[in-house]
Design a protein around this motif. Sequence first.
Motif, PDB file in Angstrom:
ATOM      1  N   GLY A  38       1.203  -2.749   4.169  1.00 53.70           N
ATOM      2  CA  GLY A  38       0.205  -3.683   3.682  1.00 53.70           C
ATOM      3  C   GLY A  38       0.774  -4.758   2.785  1.00 53.70           C
ATOM      4  O   GLY A  38       1.825  -4.583   2.138  1.00 53.70           O
ATOM      5  N   THR A  39       0.089  -5.884   2.763  1.00 52.71           N
ATOM      6  CA  THR A  39       0.406  -6.988   1.860  1.00 52.71           C
ATOM      7  C   THR A  39      -0.852  -7.336   1.094  1.00 52.71           C
ATOM      8  O   THR A  39      -1.910  -7.577   1.702  1.00 52.71           O
ATOM      9  CB  THR A  39       0.886  -8.230   2.623  1.00 52.71           C
ATOM     10  OG1 THR A  39       2.088  -7.935   3.322  1.00 52.71           O
ATOM     11  CG2 THR A  39       1.120  -9.400   1.667  1.00 52.71           C
ATOM     12  N   CYS A  55      -0.779  -4.872   9.102  1.00 54.94           N
ATOM     13  CA  CYS A  55      -0.360  -5.061  10.472  1.00 54.94           C
ATOM     14  C   CYS A  55      -0.242  -3.682  11.122  1.00 54.94           C
ATOM     15  O   CYS A  55       0.147  -2.708  10.453  1.00 54.94           O
ATOM     16  CB  CYS A  55       0.993  -5.771  10.482  1.00 54.94           C
ATOM     17  SG  CYS A  55       1.689  -6.101  12.094  1.00 54.94           S
ATOM     18  N   ALA A  56      -0.582  -3.563  12.383  1.00 54.85           N
ATOM     19  CA  ALA A  56      -0.517  -2.268  13.056  1.00 54.85           C
ATOM     20  C   ALA A  56      -0.076  -2.470  14.504  1.00 54.85           C
ATOM     21  O   ALA A  56      -0.304  -3.524  15.102  1.00 54.85           O
ATOM     22  CB  ALA A  56      -1.863  -1.556  13.007  1.00 54.85           C
ATOM     23  N   VAL A  57       0.544  -1.431  15.040  1.00 56.24           N
ATOM     24  CA  VAL A  57       0.992  -1.466  16.427  1.00 56.24           C
ATOM     25  C   VAL A  57       0.524  -0.203  17.126  1.00 56.24           C
ATOM     26  O   VAL A  57       0.447   0.868  16.523  1.00 56.24           O
ATOM     27  CB  VAL A  57       2.527  -1.615  16.499  1.00 56.24           C
ATOM     28  CG1 VAL A  57       3.230  -0.420  15.871  1.00 56.24           C
ATOM     29  CG2 VAL A  57       2.998  -1.807  17.931  1.00 56.24           C
ATOM     30  N   GLY A  58       0.187  -0.325  18.381  1.00 56.93           N
ATOM     31  CA  GLY A  58      -0.262   0.831  19.131  1.00 56.93           C
ATOM     32  C   GLY A  58       0.192   0.743  20.568  1.00 56.93           C
ATOM     33  O   GLY A  58       0.668  -0.296  21.034  1.00 56.93           O
ATOM     34  N   ILE A  93      -3.068   7.342   1.017  1.00 54.38           N
ATOM     35  CA  ILE A  93      -2.779   7.743  -0.360  1.00 54.38           C
ATOM     36  C   ILE A  93      -2.620   6.473  -1.184  1.00 54.38           C
ATOM     37  O   ILE A  93      -2.075   5.478  -0.705  1.00 54.38           O
ATOM     38  CB  ILE A  93      -1.513   8.616  -0.419  1.00 54.38           C
ATOM     39  CG1 ILE A  93      -1.777   9.933   0.332  1.00 54.38           C
ATOM     40  CG2 ILE A  93      -1.098   8.887  -1.841  1.00 54.38           C
ATOM     41  CD1 ILE A  93      -0.549  10.792   0.511  1.00 54.38           C
ATOM     42  N   LEU A  94      -3.086   6.516  -2.410  1.00 59.01           N
ATOM     43  CA  LEU A  94      -3.085   5.331  -3.264  1.00 59.01           C
ATOM     44  C   LEU A  94      -1.719   4.653  -3.275  1.00 59.01           C
ATOM     45  O   LEU A  94      -0.694   5.293  -3.569  1.00 59.01           O
ATOM     46  CB  LEU A  94      -3.496   5.728  -4.678  1.00 59.01           C
ATOM     47  CG  LEU A  94      -3.670   4.568  -5.667  1.00 59.01           C
ATOM     48  CD1 LEU A  94      -4.807   3.655  -5.227  1.00 59.01           C
ATOM     49  CD2 LEU A  94      -3.912   5.098  -7.070  1.00 59.01           C
ATOM     50  N   GLY A  95      -1.692   3.393  -2.941  1.00 62.16           N
ATOM     51  CA  GLY A  95      -0.462   2.618  -2.986  1.00 62.16           C
ATOM     52  C   GLY A  95       0.429   2.772  -1.773  1.00 62.16           C
ATOM     53  O   GLY A  95       1.507   2.176  -1.718  1.00 62.16           O
ATOM     54  N   GLN A  96      -0.013   3.569  -0.797  1.00 61.30           N
ATOM     55  CA  GLN A  96       0.815   3.794   0.386  1.00 61.30           C
ATOM     56  C   GLN A  96       0.121   3.273   1.640  1.00 61.30           C
ATOM     57  O   GLN A  96      -0.998   2.772   1.588  1.00 61.30           O
ATOM     58  CB  GLN A  96       1.129   5.283   0.513  1.00 61.30           C
ATOM     59  CG  GLN A  96       1.906   5.826  -0.685  1.00 61.30           C
ATOM     60  CD  GLN A  96       2.351   7.266  -0.488  1.00 61.30           C
ATOM     61  OE1 GLN A  96       2.492   7.741   0.642  1.00 61.30           O
ATOM     62  NE2 GLN A  96       2.566   7.959  -1.581  1.00 61.30           N
ATOM     63  N   LYS A  97       0.790   3.405   2.753  1.00 61.25           N
ATOM     64  CA  LYS A  97       0.249   2.873   3.997  1.00 61.25           C
ATOM     65  C   LYS A  97      -0.841   3.782   4.546  1.00 61.25           C
ATOM     66  O   LYS A  97      -0.981   4.935   4.162  1.00 61.25           O
ATOM     67  CB  LYS A  97       1.357   2.704   5.033  1.00 61.25           C
ATOM     68  CG  LYS A  97       1.963   4.004   5.503  1.00 61.25           C
ATOM     69  CD  LYS A  97       2.920   3.779   6.685  1.00 61.25           C
ATOM     70  CE  LYS A  97       4.173   3.085   6.284  1.00 61.25           C
ATOM     71  NZ  LYS A  97       5.113   2.911   7.403  1.00 61.25           N
ATOM     72  N   VAL A  98      -1.608   3.228   5.446  1.00 63.60           N
ATOM     73  CA  VAL A  98      -2.593   4.005   6.172  1.00 63.60           C
ATOM     74  C   VAL A  98      -1.860   4.879   7.188  1.00 63.60           C
ATOM     75  O   VAL A  98      -1.038   4.388   7.961  1.00 63.60           O
ATOM     76  CB  VAL A  98      -3.589   3.070   6.891  1.00 63.60           C
ATOM     77  CG1 VAL A  98      -4.592   3.864   7.702  1.00 63.60           C
ATOM     78  CG2 VAL A  98      -4.302   2.172   5.884  1.00 63.60           C
ATOM     79  N   GLU A  99      -2.150   6.173   7.180  1.00 62.34           N
ATOM     80  CA  GLU A  99      -1.426   7.109   8.044  1.00 62.34           C
ATOM     81  C   GLU A  99      -2.382   7.790   9.027  1.00 62.34           C
ATOM     82  O   GLU A  99      -3.470   8.233   8.653  1.00 62.34           O
ATOM     83  CB  GLU A  99      -0.763   8.200   7.203  1.00 62.34           C
ATOM     84  CG  GLU A  99       0.210   7.705   6.163  1.00 62.34           C
ATOM     85  CD  GLU A  99       0.660   8.850   5.262  1.00 62.34           C
ATOM     86  OE1 GLU A  99       1.839   9.223   5.347  1.00 62.34           O
ATOM     87  OE2 GLU A  99      -0.180   9.373   4.493  1.00 62.34           O
TER      88      GLU A  99
END
Lengths: 115, 111
Positions: free
Chosen positions: A108-109, A91-94, B38-44
Amino acid sequence: AQSVTQPDIHITVSEGASLELRCNYSYGATPYLFWYVQSPGQGLQLLLKYFSGDTLVQGIKGFEAEFKRSQSSFNLRKPSVHWSDAAEYFCAVGDGGQAGTALIFGKGTTLSVSS
Amino acid sequence: EPEVTQTPSHQVTQMGQEVILRCVPISNHLYFYWYRQILGQKVEFLVSFYNNEISEKSEIFDDQFSVERPDGSNFTLKIRSTKLEDSAMYFCASGRVGKLFFGSGTQLSVL
């Protein structure tokens, strides 16, 4: 602070069962909301987005999401899951008012589908 | 359907080396982005780029990072002196208001 929370790290559902993935956000301005899917080895694919108007939005692959401002939520749903839906969902917000600004993603899920 | 392409798909480098990650955005898009995971983390979010300059950058995007649009089609991310913690999947994206198209990523491994 701006943030996106996806409370469920991993969900397993049976093929054919319904699915709901939760997303809560904290955002000061009017948010644009998105759901992306990431299959192994693939990039992020946009499933659907909400900008304004009807709070129930339809996306690709049979997914839908409902924006609930009072709950600051944008949960993703699918009435009948297929094995090919197994993937990571973000999910993302902008900020809809400014092009070029960053999207803030949840952690993430991971969805697993059992037969 | 148009797509964002990234090369290479995998990059292995030694700590302290410079790397350049390459992206070809969709041709009529005006905004370009780099994200990392980074592996296992959120997209930044790392950085956004418009009209040949950086429009926004995150705290992650420090002096060791730079972006460039060297010609009309490519968009590059340079990491000058890689660190172990730079190991991640790097995603390029391009888009217009409210819709981003992501590439399939470059997996960077720093040894």
